[in-house]
Design an enzyme around this catalytic site. Sequence first.
Site, short mmCIF file in Angstrom:
data_model
loop_
_atom_site.label_atom_id
_atom_site.label_comp_id
_atom_site.label_asym_id
_atom_site.label_seq_id
_atom_site.Cartn_x
_atom_site.Cartn_y
_atom_site.Cartn_z
NE ARG A 67 -3.70 -0.21 2.47
CZ ARG A 67 -4.33 -0.66 3.56
NH1 ARG A 67 -4.19 -0.04 4.71
NH2 ARG A 67 -5.12 -1.72 3.49
NE ARG A 135 -2.83 1.58 9.49
CZ ARG A 135 -3.62 0.56 9.11
NH1 ARG A 135 -4.40 0.69 8.05
NH2 ARG A 135 -3.66 -0.57 9.80
CE LYS A 205 -6.81 -1.02 10.88
NZ LYS A 205 -7.69 -1.63 9.86
CE LYS A 207 -8.15 3.05 8.87
NZ LYS A 207 -9.13 2.19 8.17
CB CYS A 434 -13.69 -4.18 0.73
SG CYS A 434 -14.35 -5.84 0.99
CB CYS A 440 -9.06 -9.59 1.93
SG CYS A 440 -9.19 -9.14 3.66
CB CYS A 479 -15.24 -9.72 6.75
SG CYS A 479 -14.03 -8.47 7.20
CB CYS A 483 -12.31 -2.30 3.97
SG CYS A 483 -11.36 -3.21 5.20
FE1 SRM Z 1 -9.41 -2.17 5.72
C1 SRM Z 1 -8.08 -4.78 7.34
C2 SRM Z 1 -8.37 -3.38 2.80
C3 SRM Z 1 -10.06 0.82 4.30
C4 SRM Z 1 -11.34 -1.31 8.42
N1 SRM Z 1 -8.33 -3.78 5.17
C5 SRM Z 1 -7.82 -4.73 6.01
C6 SRM Z 1 -6.88 -5.68 5.26
C7 SRM Z 1 -5.50 -5.13 5.34
C8 SRM Z 1 -6.98 -7.17 5.67
C9 SRM Z 1 -6.00 -7.70 6.68
O1 SRM Z 1 -5.85 -7.09 7.76
O2 SRM Z 1 -5.43 -8.75 6.41
C10 SRM Z 1 -7.48 -5.53 3.84
C11 SRM Z 1 -6.55 -5.84 2.67
C12 SRM Z 1 -7.32 -6.46 1.55
C13 SRM Z 1 -6.60 -6.55 0.26
O3 SRM Z 1 -6.45 -7.68 -0.26
O4 SRM Z 1 -6.22 -5.54 -0.29
C14 SRM Z 1 -8.07 -4.14 3.93
N2 SRM Z 1 -9.13 -1.40 3.93
C15 SRM Z 1 -8.78 -2.09 2.82
C16 SRM Z 1 -8.93 -1.24 1.57
C17 SRM Z 1 -7.90 -1.55 0.49
C18 SRM Z 1 -10.37 -1.42 1.05
C19 SRM Z 1 -10.70 -0.75 -0.26
O5 SRM Z 1 -11.61 -1.27 -0.89
O6 SRM Z 1 -10.09 0.22 -0.65
C20 SRM Z 1 -8.82 0.16 2.21
C21 SRM Z 1 -7.41 0.64 2.33
C22 SRM Z 1 -7.37 2.00 2.96
C23 SRM Z 1 -6.03 2.65 2.98
O7 SRM Z 1 -5.53 3.01 1.93
O8 SRM Z 1 -5.50 2.82 4.09
C24 SRM Z 1 -9.37 -0.12 3.60
N3 SRM Z 1 -10.44 -0.52 6.29
C25 SRM Z 1 -10.69 0.56 5.51
C26 SRM Z 1 -11.72 1.37 6.09
C27 SRM Z 1 -12.33 2.62 5.48
C28 SRM Z 1 -11.70 3.89 5.96
O9 SRM Z 1 -10.68 3.87 6.64
O10 SRM Z 1 -12.22 4.94 5.62
C29 SRM Z 1 -12.08 0.76 7.27
C30 SRM Z 1 -13.21 1.22 8.23
C31 SRM Z 1 -12.81 2.39 9.05
C32 SRM Z 1 -12.10 1.94 10.28
O11 SRM Z 1 -10.88 1.84 10.26
O12 SRM Z 1 -12.77 1.66 11.27
C33 SRM Z 1 -11.27 -0.42 7.39
N4 SRM Z 1 -9.62 -2.90 7.60
C34 SRM Z 1 -10.50 -2.45 8.53
C35 SRM Z 1 -10.46 -3.31 9.67
C36 SRM Z 1 -11.30 -3.14 10.97
C37 SRM Z 1 -10.58 -2.29 11.94
C38 SRM Z 1 -11.26 -2.24 13.27
O13 SRM Z 1 -11.27 -1.21 13.89
O14 SRM Z 1 -11.75 -3.27 13.74
C39 SRM Z 1 -9.53 -4.32 9.37
C40 SRM Z 1 -9.13 -5.51 10.25
C41 SRM Z 1 -8.07 -5.15 11.22
O15 SRM Z 1 -7.51 -4.06 11.25
O16 SRM Z 1 -7.79 -6.05 12.03
C42 SRM Z 1 -9.03 -4.03 8.05
FE1 SF4 Z 2 -11.01 -7.78 3.80
FE2 SF4 Z 2 -13.12 -7.50 5.36
FE3 SF4 Z 2 -11.73 -5.36 4.65
FE4 SF4 Z 2 -13.18 -6.58 2.85
S1 SF4 Z 2 -13.97 -5.57 4.69
S2 SF4 Z 2 -11.05 -5.94 2.58
S3 SF4 Z 2 -13.04 -8.68 3.46
S4 SF4 Z 2 -10.99 -6.98 5.90
#
Ligand code: SRM
Ligand code: SF4
Length: 569
Positions: A67, A135, A205, A207, A434, A440, A479, A483
Amino acid sequence: MENLLPAAEQAKVDAKFLRGTIQEELENTSDMFSKAAVGVLKFHGTYQQDDRDVRKGGPKQYSCMVRVGVPGGVLTPDQYLTLDRLANIGDGSLRITTRQDIQYHYVPKPRLRELIRGLNDSYLSTLAACGDVVRNTISCPAPFENEHRQNIQEYVTFLSRSLKPKTAAYYDIWINGEHSATAEEPSGPEGRTEPLYGLTYLPRKFKIGFAFPGDNTTDIYANDIGIVPRYGSGQLTGFTILAGGGMGQSAGVKASHPRMADPICSIGPSEEELLEVATAIVTIHRDFGNRTNRKLARLKYVLDDWGVEKFKTELEARVGRPLAPPEPLTWTRAEDYLGWHRQGMDENGAPIWFTGVRIVSGRIRDFSEKHRFRTGLREIVQKFGSEVRLTCQQNLYLCSIRDADRSAIAAILRNCGLAEPETLPPVLRHAIACPALPTCALAITESERIMPQLVDEIQAELNSVGLPDQVVHFRTSGCPNGCSRPYTSEIGIVGASLNMYSIYLGASPLGTRLGSLFAQNVKREQIAPRLRPVLSFYKEERQLNEAFGDFCHRVGMEALREIASPVAA
Ligand code: SRM
Ligand code: SF4
């Protein structure tokens, strides 16, 4: 008795300011990193993944997701072309994320260093794109010249740089000690200390997002810190600060839930004060975030425990003065600026344009002869030197286009298959997915791969009830981590178990209210049929100009469930 830290915390201590064993492991011939190195790699912007499609049939095939942090989504033409050139190290795609970053998938371990060095040459960095740190800082990148947006981008860059980890490990490991001008000087005699983060960094994390007054395209309430500038007599007069937003929830952890950020205070317009207050909030998370349960470690749970008053009191204690109450916020839009918009004027009074290009799921790739998105965008940036800006809704803006070049650029977009946004079906225009399967590791169900078909089905339902032009915001996540921010979408689809989804309805189309759980364990094939009676009810019973999300909220889930009893499978 020995004072044992939780494993995730001990791992950070052991990594000694983000070094761990990455350097040594890059030299060995294994196709994968060790578990310990995988944890540290995240802080360097890299996730080790294995292809989930392949996993079913045989031994795991490892590769990396990388990323690249893009503060405010703003890229120079040179940076965009570098990102494009390096995409061949992965699977040939660039993916715009929901936080304005670029992700590469399927990067082989032996080529990681080449990729990160290549990025560094164009002042791009992957440091802190993932991990328990601040981030990428997001902001609405629409380049309207008369709205002070350029000025706010300077705050975004400043805050981003100031809150980066200071360890020299990143440069030592990836760039042989050289660091690009985008990152700050490593601090301490050997670049080994972290004045803000310390050895254990943050519990989780963190944000930060900026939004413009009235314009919630960045989903400001989903951030740990939200920052909204205030203007008076055409001047920036300060910022309203929000805190405690986040989407993630875990099926097995009852107390986890999505949460909207609360308005906390108002501050003045200086960079110093903004950094002081943002840093103080980060330190509250650092000091009070839950370090024993990572599922409940985000700042939002501190807000849950304390409430706004106690949070503000602690913040005031940390900055050493009282803080003014937050100014009320009003919002008028939350959709990307797709299509052509006037950016400003050139020195001869001719219009300068930007165009918002719809990239479904943010995936920039040459899919087929007819759909050569990567080639088309590269040609435009090379020929016309357009600045590229990434949005939080996975789209991009091509900026600073001279009036004389507009039709040539429109023709290239058409020819490479990037349809004019207004010609797309309304639901597809603003849908977000996502990645989920196959990359993922946390995906429970499909998301990106089923999104186009699912959107078609929902669009067909809207057409059949007589609402073909109705814009309904639709987001899907594989899930409950959310995201794609499905909980702030009018229709949010969330993977729950094998081929089963939860449906959330009733969020505000302005991103100011969470949706509610409407149905659980809905089979993929049943999602659109389950929504049919709700859409029909909306058509019949809505008030004048009432949005779908507002209607569902007003009517309530119980009433919606009653009219939409399960359709036989
Ligand atoms: Fe996310 C984890 C993809 C925005 C909440 N997210 C992941 C991971 C890294 C999976 C992992 O931990 O193994 C995913 C990688 C998938 C892949 O194959 O690429 C992933 N998240 C993404 C992206 C690429 C989704 C997208 O469609 O663009 C976004 C990358 C953002 C960036 O450039 O930094 C992405 N993730 C978000 C958002 C939206 C936002 O930030 O506006 C959220 C919800 C907001 C938040 O943070 O609460 C989000 N991602 C999560 C979570 C849940 C965190 C939590 O508080 O519980 C995880 C799981 C974790 O961190 O354990 C996660
Ligand atoms: Fe992976 Fe769940 Fe985030 Fe989708 S919402 S990219 S399945 S961690």
